[in-house]
Design an enzyme around this catalytic site. Structure first.
Site, mmCIF file in Angstrom:
data_model
loop_
_atom_site.group_PDB
_atom_site.id
_atom_site.type_symbol
_atom_site.label_atom_id
_atom_site.label_comp_id
_atom_site.label_asym_id
_atom_site.label_seq_id
_atom_site.Cartn_x
_atom_site.Cartn_y
_atom_site.Cartn_z
ATOM 1 N N GLU A 134 10.175 1.025 10.409
ATOM 2 C CA GLU A 134 11.205 2.056 10.158
ATOM 3 C C GLU A 134 10.529 3.386 10.412
ATOM 4 O O GLU A 134 9.673 3.807 9.639
ATOM 5 C CB GLU A 134 11.671 2.006 8.697
ATOM 6 C CG GLU A 134 12.368 0.753 8.283
ATOM 7 C CD GLU A 134 13.742 0.624 8.894
ATOM 8 O OE1 GLU A 134 14.232 1.595 9.514
ATOM 9 O OE2 GLU A 134 14.328 -0.465 8.763
ATOM 10 N N GLU A 179 10.676 15.760 15.370
ATOM 11 C CA GLU A 179 10.979 15.594 13.948
ATOM 12 C C GLU A 179 10.129 16.572 13.138
ATOM 13 O O GLU A 179 8.905 16.512 13.182
ATOM 14 C CB GLU A 179 10.681 14.154 13.513
ATOM 15 C CG GLU A 179 11.032 13.904 12.066
ATOM 16 C CD GLU A 179 10.828 12.451 11.649
ATOM 17 O OE1 GLU A 179 9.789 11.862 12.010
ATOM 18 O OE2 GLU A 179 11.703 11.914 10.949
ATOM 19 N N LYS A 212 0.838 -1.202 0.000
ATOM 20 C CA LYS A 212 0.000 0.000 0.000
ATOM 21 C C LYS A 212 0.873 1.252 0.000
ATOM 22 O O LYS A 212 1.557 1.542 0.977
ATOM 23 C CB LYS A 212 -0.921 0.054 1.233
ATOM 24 C CG LYS A 212 -2.023 1.113 1.045
ATOM 25 C CD LYS A 212 -2.729 1.511 2.297
ATOM 26 C CE LYS A 212 -2.026 2.574 3.078
ATOM 27 N NZ LYS A 212 -1.845 3.861 2.359
ATOM 28 N N CYS A 245 13.953 10.380 6.682
ATOM 29 C CA CYS A 245 13.917 9.967 8.093
ATOM 30 C C CYS A 245 15.279 10.148 8.755
ATOM 31 O O CYS A 245 15.357 10.323 9.964
ATOM 32 C CB CYS A 245 13.391 8.548 8.224
ATOM 33 S SG CYS A 245 14.184 7.416 7.106
HETATM 34 P P1 ADP Z 1 3.029 10.860 7.514
HETATM 35 O O1 ADP Z 1 2.503 11.261 8.872
HETATM 36 O O2 ADP Z 1 4.409 11.269 7.307
HETATM 37 O O3 ADP Z 1 2.096 11.141 6.381
HETATM 38 P P2 ADP Z 1 2.243 8.226 8.112
HETATM 39 O O4 ADP Z 1 3.015 7.480 9.110
HETATM 40 O O5 ADP Z 1 0.911 8.808 8.516
HETATM 41 O O6 ADP Z 1 3.190 9.317 7.529
HETATM 42 O O7 ADP Z 1 1.957 7.361 6.827
HETATM 43 C C1 ADP Z 1 2.830 6.430 6.280
HETATM 44 C C2 ADP Z 1 2.009 5.326 5.666
HETATM 45 O O8 ADP Z 1 1.217 4.743 6.694
HETATM 46 C C3 ADP Z 1 1.032 5.751 4.585
HETATM 47 O O9 ADP Z 1 0.994 4.746 3.584
HETATM 48 C C4 ADP Z 1 -0.294 5.797 5.316
HETATM 49 O O10 ADP Z 1 -1.402 5.589 4.478
HETATM 50 C C5 ADP Z 1 -0.143 4.650 6.287
HETATM 51 N N1 ADP Z 1 -0.997 4.712 7.488
HETATM 52 C C6 ADP Z 1 -1.408 5.809 8.155
HETATM 53 N N2 ADP Z 1 -2.197 5.459 9.196
HETATM 54 C C7 ADP Z 1 -2.290 4.106 9.199
HETATM 55 C C8 ADP Z 1 -2.956 3.143 10.028
HETATM 56 N N3 ADP Z 1 -3.700 3.497 11.069
HETATM 57 N N4 ADP Z 1 -2.805 1.837 9.729
HETATM 58 C C9 ADP Z 1 -2.053 1.453 8.675
HETATM 59 N N5 ADP Z 1 -1.413 2.303 7.862
HETATM 60 C C10 ADP Z 1 -1.507 3.621 8.104
#
Ligand code: ADP
Length: 502
Positions: free
Chosen positions: A275, A406, A200, A309
């Site tokens: 990560e 961060e 995804k 990161c």
């Molecule tokens: P950022 O805050 O930098 O946008 P995220 O950690 O929110 O990064 O997102 C990184 C990835 O995790 C994206 O593919 C996002 O769709 C996914 N993601 C965000 N929330 C969830 C969740 N609750 N469960 C699974 N995947 C998630």
């Protein structure tokens, strides 16, 4: 003509990119493009303009379940894991070659989707993505167990050995900062180990993962081995992580979401690699060539608009050279002035989204409120697109949010130090532990700091140098497990022990 008229105009997209952007929103499940079960879509923006340029499917629960079922069936019937490892290796090499052959198109899509300069995507993201797959392909045929003589029973009575088996169905969730590279870094060890997967991409940057799915089909992987599902994290991502038919989660993203995913994954004891975030120090010792170290410190933070990161977001320079290092970083900053991603002169593009722009600007504002002084930058140079000028903050202290948290933008905080123990303590005064850079020619200082710093990677006289053969991952709240290198394939393998009485 104002400066912004001249600078912030995104050049025209190529025909290949326009075709990709105009594609019907679909998901890649069981080896075929398929419609979502509902009509919901995600709008994809070009951060260089802030305009919506494409729409992709927002996967429903049903879509996610179909993708997992396809990966489950493909794993359970052995159509991938039971192939001779040489065949897995060959398919992976075919995929790597296809990515290579489409490098220019993929670099442009990455630039349109993420905002990173196309030149950077072409120099870093795409070749690194290819090398992740090529490197891991070589492990497919080298995953052996061991024999071990039992320790507490008489020799010759028992015989024990281990088998390495693929862990099963993997869900791989990647962020928006290096979309294709992160996707390839994730799928490569899973494929080499014999796992099947659902990938995804981040909702902000789905384009290259979708294009990757075309290449997967062309490379001839069996149906269901690689499935690509676009969707939001809190819906599709959440369902993938909680799905009972999934065996392993690999996630790269923010620390908060990583913790949340970890809790969800634990319910069914899924294997997990994370990560996560960082607040990486860059330490400049007094013996350096100041100009060289300052240039290095500038690229450590401004590369990819600081959306890395391991971005070198905390600069520590020895008191005797602090002013000169700061001056050097400030002098390098104009070279990183943001430009539209397809402008061939761009070293740095916009941030990925309006949300990130607001976040970064509010950190800069908080820093100023707390008493930090702005050495350079600190502002957004255009009303359209999500640009932030390269920013250096001084007069900071360890309690400020700009020093502790961060920011994920082109913002570095600069501090002085007097001795090595003091700077090692300061470097470790963080909940993160992903990377650290040390600039010095003093071997003793280098090795002493490499030993004292609690981080998954310590660089000497360089920063963010990442290679498929070298493990990458975090100490402390920067993550769990390692990717790349031999260690990177371990999380995709179970160990089975077989014990025979003779
Ligand atoms: P950022 O805050 O930098 O946008 P995220 O950690 O929110 O990064 O997102 C990184 C990835 O995790 C994206 O593919 C996002 O769709 C996914 N993601 C965000 N929330 C969830 C969740 N609750 N469960 C699974 N995947 C998630």
């Amino acid at each position: 003509m104002t400066q912004s008229d001249t600078v912030f105009v995104q050049p025209a997209y190529s025909e290949a990119a326009r075709q990709m952007l105009a594609r019907k929103p679909q998901l890649f499940i069981n080896g075929a493009w398929t419609d979502s079960s509902h009509d919901a879509l995600i709008e994809v923006e070009d951060p260089s303009t802030g305009k919506v340029v494409a729409r992709v499917a927002d996967a429903s629960d049903k879509d996610v379940d179909r993708a997992v079922a396809a990966a489950r069936a493909a794993f359970d019937d052995g159509r991938w894991s039971a192939l001779p490892p040489m065949e897995r290796e060959k398919a992976m090499i075919r995929l790597a070659d296809l990515i290579d052959a489409h490098a220019d198109e993929l670099a442009e899509l990455e630039a349109i989707d993420n905002g990173k300069p196309k030149t950077m995507a072409a120099a870093v993201d795409i070749p690194s993505a290819v090398s992740e797959i090529r490197y891991m392909a070589g492990w497919a045929g080298k995953l052996n167990g061991e024999t071990a003589a039992p320790y507490a029973v008489p020799g010759g009575k028992f015989f024990g050995y281990t088998l390495r088996e693929p862990v099963g169905v993997c869900v791989q969730i990647v962020p928006w900062n290096f979309p294709l590279l992160m996707a390839c870094q994730k799928i490569a060890p899973a494929l080499a180990a014999g796992c099947t997967l659902v990938l995804k991409p981040a909702e902000q940057t789905p384009l290259t993962a979708l294009r990757l799915a075309d290449l997967v089909a062309e490379a001839g992987f069996p149906a269901g081995v690689i499935n690509v599902v676009t969707g939001y994290g809190e819906t599709a991502g959440e369902r993938l992580v909680r799905h009972p038919d999934v065996d392993k989660i690999a996630f790269t993203g923010s620390t908060d979401i990583g913790k949340h995913i970890g809790r969800n994954a634990m319910d069914t004891m899924k294997r997990l690699t994370l990560e996560l975030g960082g607040k990486s120090p860059v330490i400049v010792m007094p013996d350096v060539d100041v100009a060289e170290a300052a240039t290095g410190a500038a690229s450590a933070i401004f590369f990819n608009s600081g959306q890395v990161c391991v971005a070198g977001s905390r600069l520590y320079a020895h008191r005797s050279i602090f002013d000169r290092v700061l001056e050097g970083v400030a002098e390098a900053a104009p070279g990183w002035a943001p430009r539209p991603a397809l402008d061939p002169r761009a070293q740095m593009g916009p941030l990925v989204s309006g949300e990130q722009l607001d976040r970064v600007m509010s950190y800069i504002a908080a820093g100023k409120r707390d008493g930090a002084s702005v050495v350079t930058g600190g502002d957004s140079p255009s009303d359209e697109g999500y640009y932030v000028n390269p920013t250096v903050l001084a007069d900071v202290n360890p309690q400020m949010s700009v020093v502790r948290e961060e920011i994920f933008g082109p913002v570095v905080v600069a501090q002085r130090f007097d001795d090595l123990d003091e700077v090692a303590r300061a470097a470790n005064d963080t909940c993160y532990g992903l990377g650290a850079g040390v600039w010095t020619r003093d071997l003793a200082a280098m090795h002493t700091l490499a030993g004292k710093i609690k981080a998954g990677t310590v660089w000497g006289n360089c920063h963010a140098m990442v290679d498929a053969a070298l493990p990458f991952g975090g100490y402390k709240q920067s993550g769990i497990g390692r990717e790349q290198g031999r260690q990177g394939i371990e999380p995709y393998l179970e160990t089975k022990t077989v014990i025979l009485r003779l």
